[in-house]
Design a protein around this motif. Structure first.
Motif, PDB file in Angstrom:
ATOM      1  N   ASN A 151      27.017  28.482  39.431  1.00 43.71           N
ATOM      2  CA  ASN A 151      27.496  28.565  40.717  1.00 43.71           C
ATOM      3  C   ASN A 151      27.895  29.754  41.169  1.00 43.71           C
ATOM      4  O   ASN A 151      28.339  30.259  42.076  1.00 43.71           O
ATOM      5  N   LYS A 152      27.838  30.580  40.107  1.00 40.76           N
ATOM      6  CA  LYS A 152      27.729  32.362  39.848  1.00 40.76           C
ATOM      7  C   LYS A 152      28.614  32.799  39.219  1.00 40.76           C
ATOM      8  O   LYS A 152      28.820  33.679  40.249  1.00 40.76           O
ATOM      9  N   LEU A 153      30.017  32.080  39.139  1.00 41.89           N
ATOM     10  CA  LEU A 153      31.166  32.606  39.053  1.00 41.89           C
ATOM     11  C   LEU A 153      31.510  32.407  37.477  1.00 41.89           C
ATOM     12  O   LEU A 153      30.675  31.827  37.021  1.00 41.89           O
ATOM     13  N   VAL A 154      32.327  33.612  36.957  1.00 37.56           N
ATOM     14  CA  VAL A 154      32.799  33.601  35.933  1.00 37.56           C
ATOM     15  C   VAL A 154      33.626  32.731  35.165  1.00 37.56           C
ATOM     16  O   VAL A 154      34.943  32.378  36.588  1.00 37.56           O
ATOM     17  N   TYR A 155      33.713  32.013  33.845  1.00 39.00           N
ATOM     18  CA  TYR A 155      34.490  31.828  33.678  1.00 39.00           C
ATOM     19  C   TYR A 155      35.160  31.772  31.835  1.00 39.00           C
ATOM     20  O   TYR A 155      33.960  32.373  31.416  1.00 39.00           O
ATOM     21  N   PHE A 156      36.083  31.493  31.483  1.00 36.30           N
ATOM     22  CA  PHE A 156      36.669  31.834  30.365  1.00 36.30           C
ATOM     23  C   PHE A 156      36.968  30.065  29.788  1.00 36.30           C
ATOM     24  O   PHE A 156      37.234  29.418  30.061  1.00 36.30           O
ATOM     25  N   ASP A 157      35.733  30.309  28.774  1.00 32.87           N
ATOM     26  CA  ASP A 157      36.309  28.600  28.652  1.00 32.87           C
ATOM     27  C   ASP A 157      35.338  28.165  26.860  1.00 32.87           C
ATOM     28  O   ASP A 157      34.565  29.398  26.364  1.00 32.87           O
TER      29      ASP A 157
ATOM     30  N   PRO B 156      43.196  17.913  33.568  1.00 34.53           N
ATOM     31  CA  PRO B 156      42.202  19.034  33.421  1.00 34.53           C
ATOM     32  C   PRO B 156      42.473  20.436  34.825  1.00 34.53           C
ATOM     33  O   PRO B 156      42.328  19.939  34.714  1.00 34.53           O
ATOM     34  N   ILE B 157      42.199  21.561  33.236  1.00 33.32           N
ATOM     35  CA  ILE B 157      42.843  22.820  33.718  1.00 33.32           C
ATOM     36  C   ILE B 157      40.952  24.002  33.649  1.00 33.32           C
ATOM     37  O   ILE B 157      40.694  23.559  33.011  1.00 33.32           O
ATOM     38  N   ASN B 158      40.745  24.769  34.903  1.00 32.94           N
ATOM     39  CA  ASN B 158      39.624  25.462  34.337  1.00 32.94           C
ATOM     40  C   ASN B 158      40.017  27.085  34.654  1.00 32.94           C
ATOM     41  O   ASN B 158      41.276  27.152  35.180  1.00 32.94           O
ATOM     42  N   ILE B 159      40.110  28.176  34.327  1.00 37.64           N
ATOM     43  CA  ILE B 159      40.279  29.446  34.330  1.00 37.64           C
ATOM     44  C   ILE B 159      39.658  30.234  34.614  1.00 37.64           C
ATOM     45  O   ILE B 159      38.056  30.491  33.577  1.00 37.64           O
ATOM     46  N   ASP B 160      39.321  31.023  36.270  1.00 37.41           N
ATOM     47  CA  ASP B 160      38.739  31.524  36.596  1.00 37.41           C
ATOM     48  C   ASP B 160      39.216  32.600  36.426  1.00 37.41           C
ATOM     49  O   ASP B 160      40.808  32.731  36.250  1.00 37.41           O
ATOM     50  N   PRO B 161      38.966  34.601  36.959  1.00 29.30           N
ATOM     51  CA  PRO B 161      39.413  35.396  38.022  1.00 29.30           C
ATOM     52  C   PRO B 161      40.723  34.713  39.040  1.00 29.30           C
ATOM     53  O   PRO B 161      41.596  35.577  38.695  1.00 29.30           O
ATOM     54  N   ARG B 162      40.726  33.621  39.782  1.00 27.26           N
ATOM     55  CA  ARG B 162      41.689  33.354  40.372  1.00 27.26           C
ATOM     56  C   ARG B 162      42.781  32.943  39.574  1.00 27.26           C
ATOM     57  O   ARG B 162      43.706  32.790  40.032  1.00 27.26           O
TER      58      ARG B 162
ATOM     59  N   GLY C   8      47.226  37.596  32.645  1.00 19.93           N
ATOM     60  CA  GLY C   8      47.493  38.863  31.640  1.00 19.93           C
ATOM     61  C   GLY C   8      46.301  38.770  30.981  1.00 19.93           C
ATOM     62  O   GLY C   8      44.593  39.427  31.784  1.00 19.93           O
ATOM     63  N   ILE C   9      45.454  39.408  29.550  1.00 20.53           N
ATOM     64  CA  ILE C   9      44.443  40.066  29.158  1.00 20.53           C
ATOM     65  C   ILE C   9      43.182  39.299  29.720  1.00 20.53           C
ATOM     66  O   ILE C   9      42.176  39.867  30.235  1.00 20.53           O
ATOM     67  N   VAL C  10      43.579  37.839  29.717  1.00 18.88           N
ATOM     68  CA  VAL C  10      42.469  37.047  30.472  1.00 18.88           C
ATOM     69  C   VAL C  10      41.831  37.238  31.471  1.00 18.88           C
ATOM     70  O   VAL C  10      40.826  37.015  31.693  1.00 18.88           O
ATOM     71  N   CYS C  11      43.135  37.560  32.275  1.00 24.77           N
ATOM     72  CA  CYS C  11      42.064  38.558  33.693  1.00 24.77           C
ATOM     73  C   CYS C  11      41.609  39.038  33.932  1.00 24.77           C
ATOM     74  O   CYS C  11      40.506  39.339  34.221  1.00 24.77           O
ATOM     75  N   ASP C  12      42.322  39.728  33.551  1.00 21.89           N
ATOM     76  CA  ASP C  12      41.371  40.963  32.609  1.00 21.89           C
ATOM     77  C   ASP C  12      40.904  41.446  32.666  1.00 21.89           C
ATOM     78  O   ASP C  12      39.088  41.838  33.284  1.00 21.89           O
ATOM     79  N   PHE C  13      39.608  39.916  31.674  1.00 20.31           N
ATOM     80  CA  PHE C  13      39.080  40.192  30.556  1.00 20.31           C
ATOM     81  C   PHE C  13      37.302  39.553  31.913  1.00 20.31           C
ATOM     82  O   PHE C  13      36.322  40.274  32.136  1.00 20.31           O
ATOM     83  N   LEU C  14      37.799  38.867  32.392  1.00 21.46           N
ATOM     84  CA  LEU C  14      37.304  37.991  33.818  1.00 21.46           C
ATOM     85  C   LEU C  14      37.075  38.626  34.685  1.00 21.46           C
ATOM     86  O   LEU C  14      36.105  38.685  34.846  1.00 21.46           O
ATOM     87  N   ASN C  15      38.012  39.422  35.354  1.00 19.54           N
ATOM     88  CA  ASN C  15      37.355  40.308  36.486  1.00 19.54           C
ATOM     89  C   ASN C  15      36.475  41.623  35.750  1.00 19.54           C
ATOM     90  O   ASN C  15      35.946  41.636  36.860  1.00 19.54           O
ATOM     91  N   SER C  16      36.556  41.977  34.489  1.00 21.76           N
ATOM     92  CA  SER C  16      35.764  42.590  34.296  1.00 21.76           C
ATOM     93  C   SER C  16      34.602  42.201  34.418  1.00 21.76           C
ATOM     94  O   SER C  16      33.416  42.887  34.313  1.00 21.76           O
ATOM     95  N   ALA C  17      34.406  40.735  33.557  1.00 16.13           N
ATOM     96  CA  ALA C  17      33.194  40.535  33.574  1.00 16.13           C
ATOM     97  C   ALA C  17      32.695  39.593  34.820  1.00 16.13           C
ATOM     98  O   ALA C  17      31.018  40.430  34.982  1.00 16.13           O
TER      99      ALA C  17
END
Length: 406
Positions: free
Chosen positions: A82-88, A145-151, A155-164
């Motif tokens: 879907n062109k969105l960035v995720y951490f998983d 279940p929970i998913n992690i995206d820039p929204r 913390g650092i995971v947010c910075d990491f995903l925004n950069s990605a």
């Protein structure tokens, strides 16, 4: 009759497991595994489960879908369909139905080993392993279940995903391609890229052209321009893995890079008693479980057969990176946030795939999360396993230096 040369027991186990991999690449795998104890752990998932089968003090846990080789570097960022960035979770080569706790034990053991390799205090490692267990259990108890995206990241995971999220395909093309005679090709200057002999290269390109024409997951109106052998990871070094450069037939300077990776049976399979679905191929198993456990899967994820081998195909990501603990080893709060997120994602992957083909339903997982009796035993097992792995690593380094793996 000549006697076979003596081979230490550990070396026998390693050579037996890697015997069907590419010999020249397996040499590189063994070399990589000498780097540190965490790299050794990443390259020996099969040893972990060989040892686990003999353990007597592992608490019972519900059967779930597990990625199987869960450690700190098998979580990462990626752009999904879907062109969105995720951490998983992002590696499913070993995925099977198995006790939920196996996944957790593999992960918390990796905390002790990775922190040791980074010279991070073991008291801090113990605190992080304890945090992981508490957050994992609490997330199971929610049943959601929970998913992690820039929204939703913090913390650092947010910075990491925004950069990605700001990265684009130009970045990957700059790193992996070069111009030759006014044509864009995959670069052989990249230490992870190797030249393919011409007959095999021609057969691979013809196969990829057929996949583009026939697969519903393939990109529309692209043509294959180049192919190289790819080296990546640690545990997967030695499998056949190829990169393909595709160019759009319609848009000028529009390229894609496709990864095609050979699939092997899961190294957990001999040890889990859970009845597995009858997959048509190992690549189908990997793709199907990945789609169940991840919130969203990576672009063009599909399967193929080439020269009798099963492969997983997916688009090489503009960004598919892991949190570099080496860079944050002195940032305690950032480490807490990352470990907490990893625990949430692990529990979420099991909840998300709950009730599918024999895996525990959500109520069973909630009950397991609410049970406080197994966490201390899990920590003790991980600590004892760390000692065993330290012995194996020292034996491996000595054998390697003595030429046992040449």
């Amino acid at each position: 009759m000549m006697e076979k040369p003596y081979m230490p027991a550990l070396a026998q186990r390693l050579k037996k497991f890697n015997q069907h991999r590419l010999p020249e690449m397996v040499k590189l795998k063994y070399e990589a595994m000498t780097e540190n104890i965490f790299r050794f752990y990443r390259g020996t998932c099969h040893l972990f489960y060989e040892n686990l089968r003999n353990a007597k003090k592992i608490p019972a846990s519900p059967v779930t879908w597990v990625c199987g080789d869960l450690h700190l570097e098998n979580y990462g960022s990626y752009k999904a369909n879907n062109k969105l960035v995720y951490f998983d979770l992002n590696d499913f080569d070993e995925a099977v139905l198995a006790p939920a706790l196996w996944e957790v034990l593999r992960l918390i053991t990796s905390i002790f080993l990775a922190f040791d390799a980074l010279d991070i205090d073991q008291d801090q490692a113990f605190n992080m392993a304890t945090l992981f267990l508490k957050t994992y259990s609490a997330t199971l108890c929610t049943g959601k279940p929970i998913n992690i995206d820039p929204r939703t990241a913090k913390g650092i995971v947010c910075d990491f995903l925004n950069s990605a999220d700001k990265n684009n395909y130009k970045d990957i093309l700059e790193k992996r391609t070069e111009k030759k005679k006014h044509k864009v090709v995959l670069s052989l200057h990249d230490e992870r890229h190797f030249k393919i002999h011409k007959p095999l290269k021609e057969a691979l390109i013809e196969h990829m052209e057929h996949w583009i024409a026939e697969s519903n997951e393939s990109p529309y109106n692209y043509k294959v321009k180049d192919a190289v052998f790819r080296l990546a990871g640690t545990g997967s070094i030695g499998v056949k893995r190829y990169l393909f450069l595709l160019k759009s037939k319609i848009e000028k300077d529009n390229y894609l890079i496709i990864d095609m990776k050979q699939s092997f049976p899961s190294s957990l399979l001999p040890y889990t008693k859970a009845k597995q679905p009858e997959w048509t191929s190992e690549s189908e198993r990997i793709v199907m479980v990945q789609q169940r456990m991840q919130h969203m899967s990576s672009s063009m994820l599909s399967t193929t057969e080439f020269n009798g081998d099963s492969y997983v195909i997916q688009e090489l990501q503009p960004v598919k990176d892991t949190i570099r603990f080496k860079l944050i080893k002195d940032r305690y709060r950032d480490i807490i946030q990352v470990i907490d997120d990893m625990a949430v994602l692990t529990a979420s992957s099991q909840l998300r795939s709950g009730g599918m083909d024999g895996s525990a339903v959500i109520d069973e997982l909630k009950a397991f999360g609410a049970d406080k009796t197994w966490q201390e035993a899990a920590l003790n097992y991980a600590l004892e396993t760390k000692k065993d792995i330290e012995k194996d690593f020292n034996t491996f380094k000595e054998d390697y230096q003595n030429g046992v793996f040449n």
